[in-house]
Scaffold this motif. Structure first.
Motif, PDB file in Angstrom:
ATOM      1  N   ALA A  28      13.150  26.641 -38.068  1.00 49.37           N
ATOM      2  CA  ALA A  28      12.288  26.775 -39.398  1.00 49.37           C
ATOM      3  C   ALA A  28      11.112  26.279 -39.173  1.00 49.37           C
ATOM      4  O   ALA A  28      11.136  24.701 -38.571  1.00 49.37           O
ATOM      5  N   GLY A  29       9.896  26.679 -39.126  1.00 49.62           N
ATOM      6  CA  GLY A  29       8.698  26.139 -38.928  1.00 49.62           C
ATOM      7  C   GLY A  29       8.044  26.174 -37.732  1.00 49.62           C
ATOM      8  O   GLY A  29       6.886  25.805 -37.631  1.00 49.62           O
ATOM      9  N   ILE A  30       8.869  26.661 -36.820  1.00 52.85           N
ATOM     10  CA  ILE A  30       8.164  26.767 -35.350  1.00 52.85           C
ATOM     11  C   ILE A  30       7.444  28.207 -35.434  1.00 52.85           C
ATOM     12  O   ILE A  30       8.212  29.087 -35.342  1.00 52.85           O
ATOM     13  N   TRP A  84       2.718  10.991 -25.328  1.00 53.31           N
ATOM     14  CA  TRP A  84       2.997  11.346 -26.855  1.00 53.31           C
ATOM     15  C   TRP A  84       4.107  12.303 -26.765  1.00 53.31           C
ATOM     16  O   TRP A  84       4.334  13.178 -26.078  1.00 53.31           O
ATOM     17  N   ASN A  85       5.024  12.133 -27.723  1.00 53.38           N
ATOM     18  CA  ASN A  85       6.112  12.771 -28.094  1.00 53.38           C
ATOM     19  C   ASN A  85       5.817  13.350 -29.677  1.00 53.38           C
ATOM     20  O   ASN A  85       5.118  12.714 -30.633  1.00 53.38           O
ATOM     21  N   PHE A  86       6.107  14.438 -29.823  1.00 50.58           N
ATOM     22  CA  PHE A  86       5.981  15.209 -31.193  1.00 50.58           C
ATOM     23  C   PHE A  86       7.006  15.718 -31.720  1.00 50.58           C
ATOM     24  O   PHE A  86       8.060  16.296 -31.236  1.00 50.58           O
ATOM     25  N   TYR A  87       7.053  15.634 -33.171  1.00 53.23           N
ATOM     26  CA  TYR A  87       8.099  15.928 -34.134  1.00 53.23           C
ATOM     27  C   TYR A  87       7.635  17.016 -34.995  1.00 53.23           C
ATOM     28  O   TYR A  87       6.849  16.697 -35.618  1.00 53.23           O
ATOM     29  N   LEU A  88       8.403  18.136 -35.206  1.00 50.02           N
ATOM     30  CA  LEU A  88       8.185  19.015 -36.290  1.00 50.02           C
ATOM     31  C   LEU A  88       9.274  19.092 -37.393  1.00 50.02           C
ATOM     32  O   LEU A  88       9.057  18.999 -38.511  1.00 50.02           O
ATOM     33  N   GLU A  89      10.543  18.896 -36.917  1.00 48.99           N
ATOM     34  CA  GLU A  89      11.721  19.017 -37.715  1.00 48.99           C
ATOM     35  C   GLU A  89      11.778  17.823 -38.878  1.00 48.99           C
ATOM     36  O   GLU A  89      11.345  16.775 -38.525  1.00 48.99           O
ATOM     37  N   SER A  90      11.964  18.176 -40.121  1.00 50.99           N
ATOM     38  CA  SER A  90      12.352  17.505 -41.403  1.00 50.99           C
ATOM     39  C   SER A  90      10.775  16.762 -41.983  1.00 50.99           C
ATOM     40  O   SER A  90      10.851  16.190 -42.834  1.00 50.99           O
ATOM     41  N   LEU A  91       9.551  17.216 -41.336  1.00 48.86           N
ATOM     42  CA  LEU A  91       8.543  16.882 -41.871  1.00 48.86           C
ATOM     43  C   LEU A  91       8.096  17.888 -43.064  1.00 48.86           C
ATOM     44  O   LEU A  91       8.437  19.039 -42.889  1.00 48.86           O
ATOM     45  N   PRO A  92       7.168  17.578 -43.761  1.00 44.34           N
ATOM     46  CA  PRO A  92       6.787  18.310 -45.028  1.00 44.34           C
ATOM     47  C   PRO A  92       6.164  19.462 -44.657  1.00 44.34           C
ATOM     48  O   PRO A  92       5.301  19.539 -43.518  1.00 44.34           O
ATOM     49  N   THR A  93       6.371  20.574 -45.259  1.00 44.97           N
ATOM     50  CA  THR A  93       5.562  21.753 -45.112  1.00 44.97           C
ATOM     51  C   THR A  93       4.836  21.945 -46.501  1.00 44.97           C
ATOM     52  O   THR A  93       5.396  21.946 -47.678  1.00 44.97           O
ATOM     53  N   MET A  94       3.739  22.278 -46.438  1.00 42.05           N
ATOM     54  CA  MET A  94       2.726  22.235 -47.748  1.00 42.05           C
ATOM     55  C   MET A  94       2.645  23.883 -47.769  1.00 42.05           C
ATOM     56  O   MET A  94       2.057  24.767 -47.040  1.00 42.05           O
ATOM     57  N   MET A 147      17.028  14.157 -35.359  1.00 45.89           N
ATOM     58  CA  MET A 147      16.632  15.819 -35.854  1.00 45.89           C
ATOM     59  C   MET A 147      16.152  16.389 -34.797  1.00 45.89           C
ATOM     60  O   MET A 147      16.429  17.856 -34.786  1.00 45.89           O
ATOM     61  N   HIS A 148      15.189  15.866 -33.926  1.00 52.33           N
ATOM     62  CA  HIS A 148      14.498  16.749 -32.848  1.00 52.33           C
ATOM     63  C   HIS A 148      15.557  17.382 -31.581  1.00 52.33           C
ATOM     64  O   HIS A 148      15.343  18.420 -31.405  1.00 52.33           O
ATOM     65  N   VAL A 149      16.611  16.670 -31.470  1.00 56.31           N
ATOM     66  CA  VAL A 149      17.469  17.320 -30.702  1.00 56.31           C
ATOM     67  C   VAL A 149      18.237  18.377 -31.287  1.00 56.31           C
ATOM     68  O   VAL A 149      18.633  19.350 -30.582  1.00 56.31           O
TER      69      VAL A 149
END
Length: 155
Positions: A28-30, A84-94, A147-149
């Protein structure tokens, strides 16, 4: 926006998102989850005071006829081991509700950008002093990594 770190993060985050899409991650979110989703990175990047952590915003417009929401996803960047490493999972969606704004068409990217920036700035600055609130960036990196894994395995 003209700094070297800004340009490095901008390019690295786009490359990272492109690689997730090419790998077929379905989390979700990608974006793009479907061909009816339009997305782009916002130009704003919010850095902590040491420029080792940041937040980026992915603006998402749903072009389907019956869509009720458009969104701004937050992406977290962390500089470690000279990259730089980036993470999307578990971060807020507005979310921006079209119904609440009496709209039938998607919000523009500018409207999504303004909305997202206003929301992020609420936590980004300390007491309107325009000093960066470094606590805003206090995420447990070990949890984000775990969570990223799971995120990378969602195909």
């Amino acid at each position: 926006m003209k700094s070297e770190v800004y340009n490095v993060v901008k390019n690295a985050s786009r490359d990272t998102l492109d690689s997730w899409i090419k790998k077929g991650i379905k989390a979700a979110g990608i974006p793009p989850l479907t061909t009816i989703l339009e997305y782009k990175f916002d130009d704003a990047i919010f850095f902590n005071s040491s420029n080792k952590k940041c937040f980026l915003m992915i603006l998402e417009r749903d072009t389907s006829r019956n869509a009720k929401l458009d969104a701004v996803d937050l992406m977290f960047g962390n500089y470690e081991n000279k990259r730089w490493n980036f993470y999307l999972e578990s971060l807020p969606t507005m979310f921006m509700s079209r119904q609440l704004h009496n709209r039938k068409k998607p919000f523009t990217f500018k409207e999504l950008s303004d909305f997202g920036r206003n929301e992020v700035i609420k936590g980004y600055y300390q007491n309107l002093s325009y000093d960066v609130n470094d606590k805003f960036f206090d995420y447990d990196i070990s949890i984000l990594k775990q969570m990223h894994v799971d995120f990378l395995n969602d195909k």
